[in-house]
Design an enzyme around this catalytic site. Structure first.
Site, mmCIF file in Angstrom:
data_model
loop_
_atom_site.group_PDB
_atom_site.id
_atom_site.type_symbol
_atom_site.label_atom_id
_atom_site.label_comp_id
_atom_site.label_asym_id
_atom_site.label_seq_id
_atom_site.Cartn_x
_atom_site.Cartn_y
_atom_site.Cartn_z
ATOM 1 N N ASP A 122 0.852 -1.193 0.000
ATOM 2 C CA ASP A 122 0.000 0.000 0.000
ATOM 3 C C ASP A 122 0.888 1.243 0.000
ATOM 4 O O ASP A 122 1.926 1.285 0.691
ATOM 5 C CB ASP A 122 -0.902 -0.006 1.234
ATOM 6 C CG ASP A 122 -1.718 1.258 1.353
ATOM 7 O OD1 ASP A 122 -2.742 1.369 0.672
ATOM 8 O OD2 ASP A 122 -1.294 2.154 2.123
ATOM 9 N N GLU A 154 -12.239 2.931 -2.616
ATOM 10 C CA GLU A 154 -12.575 3.611 -3.875
ATOM 11 C C GLU A 154 -11.777 3.049 -5.056
ATOM 12 O O GLU A 154 -12.243 3.087 -6.197
ATOM 13 C CB GLU A 154 -12.306 5.120 -3.758
ATOM 14 C CG GLU A 154 -13.234 5.839 -2.771
ATOM 15 C CD GLU A 154 -12.666 5.919 -1.360
ATOM 16 O OE1 GLU A 154 -12.984 6.870 -0.653
ATOM 17 O OE2 GLU A 154 -11.905 5.015 -0.962
ATOM 18 N N LEU A 189 -4.708 -6.647 0.798
ATOM 19 C CA LEU A 189 -4.642 -8.106 0.878
ATOM 20 C C LEU A 189 -5.698 -8.748 -0.024
ATOM 21 O O LEU A 189 -5.437 -9.771 -0.668
ATOM 22 C CB LEU A 189 -4.819 -8.572 2.323
ATOM 23 C CG LEU A 189 -3.886 -7.967 3.372
ATOM 24 C CD1 LEU A 189 -4.053 -8.679 4.709
ATOM 25 C CD2 LEU A 189 -2.438 -8.015 2.930
ATOM 26 N N LYS A 223 -10.956 -15.677 1.660
ATOM 27 C CA LYS A 223 -11.639 -14.858 0.647
ATOM 28 C C LYS A 223 -10.742 -13.755 0.091
ATOM 29 O O LYS A 223 -9.869 -13.227 0.776
ATOM 30 C CB LYS A 223 -12.908 -14.234 1.244
ATOM 31 C CG LYS A 223 -13.985 -15.248 1.527
ATOM 32 C CD LYS A 223 -15.351 -14.605 1.687
ATOM 33 C CE LYS A 223 -15.508 -13.850 2.967
ATOM 34 N NZ LYS A 223 -16.911 -13.463 3.214
ATOM 35 N N PHE A 250 3.468 -3.185 13.372
ATOM 36 C CA PHE A 250 2.940 -2.296 12.328
ATOM 37 C C PHE A 250 1.806 -1.412 12.870
ATOM 38 O O PHE A 250 1.616 -0.281 12.421
ATOM 39 C CB PHE A 250 2.388 -3.113 11.153
ATOM 40 C CG PHE A 250 3.426 -3.696 10.243
ATOM 41 C CD1 PHE A 250 4.256 -2.882 9.489
ATOM 42 C CD2 PHE A 250 3.562 -5.075 10.126
ATOM 43 C CE1 PHE A 250 5.216 -3.428 8.635
ATOM 44 C CE2 PHE A 250 4.505 -5.628 9.282
ATOM 45 C CZ PHE A 250 5.343 -4.809 8.541
ATOM 46 N N GLU A 265 -14.372 -5.442 14.424
ATOM 47 C CA GLU A 265 -14.368 -6.861 14.047
ATOM 48 C C GLU A 265 -14.040 -7.754 15.239
ATOM 49 O O GLU A 265 -14.548 -8.878 15.340
ATOM 50 C CB GLU A 265 -13.383 -7.113 12.901
ATOM 51 C CG GLU A 265 -13.856 -6.619 11.538
ATOM 52 C CD GLU A 265 -14.929 -7.511 10.908
ATOM 53 O OE1 GLU A 265 -15.264 -8.560 11.483
ATOM 54 O OE2 GLU A 265 -15.437 -7.142 9.829
#
Length: 463
Positions: A122, A154, A189, A223, A250, A265
């Site tokens: 990224d 986006e 990812l 996924k 990180f 989450e």
């Protein structure tokens, strides 16, 4: 009157329809050739090496012809590995940590062939850690290509996937021994996972999450995908990485809001199946936000709350995902918070992050559970207060009643005609329901808006 020869033609006897004849075959490889043998039939004595496959072929012979039914189990093995200082050149996790077989590891580490790696990172992460990534591969004498890209909701599209694939083709990787490495948040990812699954039909890849959300969610499952026609993750597949390498160091570089985003989450797993995790979040939530999930000595009051929280979140997630990687069973507790949030998140981009949209969905569903009598008023309040303590939004003006109805109708389309609605039935326990009436949903919505709408929010727009 003349008699034709047809009059004396013999009449064919009426045929009795025969029952279809079914034969099951095993598949055996002798030397380089696969052949089939009847199930249960003894293998012939042969000095050549014989391999027996788990795949089977069923042959059905009927009056209409022959049909074959193929059973071919697909096996995946992938690792989720905790590590620390993964970009320290002396830490070889990023080079060899994905290899599970000892013989393959010995062969790889003793080989004279120069290592090669293609890395997608990224662009924000590249600004923070790009120099360390380059130093890591240079110090380890690895020929490498680093592709820095803007990976956001986006830009999460097939265009970006094709961009990656063009660069992969130019670099010319070995599709079995040179895994693509993705370093970034969940969007990065997901995109790289889809690109890897498409290149030469399946190229191994490695995930290195750099946000809390991707650390506990995107990195541990199978996924991948991209957005399409303004729909979240409409295109994608189920191809797990060969490994995910988890380094909490990180997380110290991301903004506080991103920590809250990931906590959404984690809270999902706590509410669905682990009261101990809920208690950890309730007790140590502010501390985890303040310390950005880093472990410090001397914090006796908190123990190692960051390590406990992330480990429980990952373990409970893996318990739910591993038996159902391809989502053959559509009844999934991990879908809590994901019935309305996909529609909401895409509708209000970029004002809500993924975990924030998930939490708004969970807050509403908490009221649905309360309205159904599944949880008490006290439990409802504990959940909402925990969410606020984790600095997560519990309401948004974009989450209108018409949007909720649209989202639930969309849910029916891809869930076999059932809502399959996970709801808490207590703190840390849950079940899946298919019988929640629209009247109950609307009453829950009105109570939720009355309790959770903040004075700082604008009036809900008319859709």
């Amino acid at each position: 009157m003349p008699v034709s020869e047809k009059s004396f033609a013999p009449v064919a006897p009426a045929t009795i329809p025969q029952e279809p004849r079914q034969t099951d075959f095993q598949l055996v490889r002798v030397k380089s050739t696969w052949c089939r043998i009847k199930k249960g039939e003894a293998l012939s004595d042969c000095e050549d090496k014989i391999t027996l496959s788990e795949a089977k072929i069923g042959e059905c012979v009927s009056e209409g012809g022959i049909s074959w039914t193929i059973e071919a189990p697909i096996y995946f093995c992938y690792k989720v590995v905790e590590t620390y200082n993964i970009l320290d050149p002396s830490n070889t996790t990023l080079l060899w940590g994905h290899i599970t077989d000892p013989q393959q590891l010995e062969l790889a580490t003793s080989g004279k062939r120069k290592l090669r790696r293609f890395i997608v990172i990224d662009e924000v992460v590249d600004k923070l850690y790009g120099s360390k990534v380059r130093e890591y591969f240079e110090e380890n004498n690895v020929q490498h290509k680093i592709l820095a890209l803007p990976t956001t909701e986006e830009t999460k599209s097939m265009d970006l996937v094709l961009n990656i694939l063009q660069e992969v083709q130019n670099f010319s990787i070995d599709r079995r021994t040179e895994p693509i490495i993705a370093i970034g948040g969940g969007v990065c990812l997901d995109i790289v996972g889809l690109a890897a699954s498409l290149y030469r039909r399946r190229t191994p890849y490695i995930r290195v999450p750099t946000t809390l959300l991707s650390y506990v969610d995107a990195s541990v499952g199978a996924k991948n995908g991209v957005n399409f026609l303004q729909c979240k993750n409409k295109l994608g597949g189920y191809t797990p990485p060969v490994a995910s390498f988890l380094d909490r160091s990180f997380i110290q570089s991301i903004p506080r809001r991103h920590i809250s985003n990931g906590l959404g989450e984690i809270l999902k797993m706590a509410l669905m199946k682990h009261k101990g995790l809920f208690d950890l979040l309730k007790t140590h939530g502010k501390y985890l936000l303040d310390t950005k999930f880093q472990s410090y000595s001397g914090s006796a009051d908190h123990g190692d709350a960051a390590l406990q929280t992330t480990r429980i979140a990952i373990e409970t997630m893996l318990e739910e995902l591993a038996p159902n990687l391809w989502e053959d069973d559509l009844d999934r507790l991990v879908d809590f918070g994901h019935l309305i949030s996909p529609e909401l998140e895409m509708r209000v981009l970029p004002s809500l992050m993924h975990g924030e949209a998930v939490n708004i969905d969970m807050a509403f569903m908490t009221y649905v559970a309360y309205m159904r009598g599944l949880i008490t008023a006290e439990e409802k309040e504990q959940i909402i207060q925990c969410m606020r303590g984790l600095e997560l939004p519990v309401w948004h003006s974009g989450c209108s009643w018409p949007l909720i109805k649209r989202a639930l109708m969309e849910r029916l389309k891809h869930s076999g005609g059932q809502p399959r609605m996970p709801l808490p039935t207590g703190l840390g326990v849950a079940e899946i329901f298919n019988d929640t009436s629209e009247e109950t949903l609307e009453r829950a919505y009105k109570l939720w808006v009355r309790d959770c709408k903040t004075v700082l929010e604008e009036e809900p727009p008319a859709f």
